[in-house]
Design a protein around this motif. Sequence first.
Motif, PDB file in Angstrom:
ATOM      1  N   ALA A  93      10.712   3.772   1.404  1.00  0.00           N
ATOM      2  CA  ALA A  93      11.469   4.738   0.728  1.00  0.00           C
ATOM      3  C   ALA A  93      11.977   5.448   1.835  1.00  0.00           C
ATOM      4  N   ARG A  94      11.397   6.124   2.751  1.00  0.00           N
ATOM      5  CA  ARG A  94      11.992   6.989   3.747  1.00  0.00           C
ATOM      6  C   ARG A  94      13.240   6.150   4.479  1.00  0.00           C
ATOM      7  N   ASP A 120       0.921  -1.073   0.046  1.00  0.00           N
ATOM      8  CA  ASP A 120       0.020   0.144  -0.095  1.00  0.00           C
ATOM      9  C   ASP A 120       0.904   1.116  -0.165  1.00  0.00           C
ATOM     10  N   PRO A 121       0.441   2.354  -0.488  1.00  0.00           N
ATOM     11  CA  PRO A 121       1.154   3.562  -0.615  1.00  0.00           C
ATOM     12  C   PRO A 121       1.872   3.939   0.552  1.00  0.00           C
ATOM     13  N   HIS A 126      17.059   7.426   4.596  1.00  0.00           N
ATOM     14  CA  HIS A 126      17.791   7.863   5.991  1.00  0.00           C
ATOM     15  C   HIS A 126      18.912   6.813   6.024  1.00  0.00           C
ATOM     16  N   THR A 127      18.817   5.567   5.532  1.00  0.00           N
ATOM     17  CA  THR A 127      19.951   4.566   5.760  1.00  0.00           C
ATOM     18  C   THR A 127      20.968   5.178   4.926  1.00  0.00           C
TER      19      THR A 127
END
Length: 85
Positions: free
Chosen positions: A10-11, A2-3, A15-16
């Motif tokens: 993705a966030r 889901d979105p 950050h990684t």
Amino acid sequence: MDPQDRSLRARLAAHTSWANTPDPASRTAKARAAAFDRFERRAREMHPDATEDQIAVAAAHLKKAHYTAMALASARARRAKAKSA
């Protein structure tokens, strides 16, 4: 997926990736230079007889104008969204 999950995933990846980058400025240097080159080219088109210092000043103002126009468009979009909500 889901979105919301896709956005969180993705966030997390972003950050990684940035955490693994010891010098963030060097990672983005080429992109920043390319972006500024666009303003410099435009300044040279507008003022073909200008000195290098004058081109630099004009390019800096073109950059500020670009980001100010983006801020204005963003503010208008937020106001329109708030009115429709």
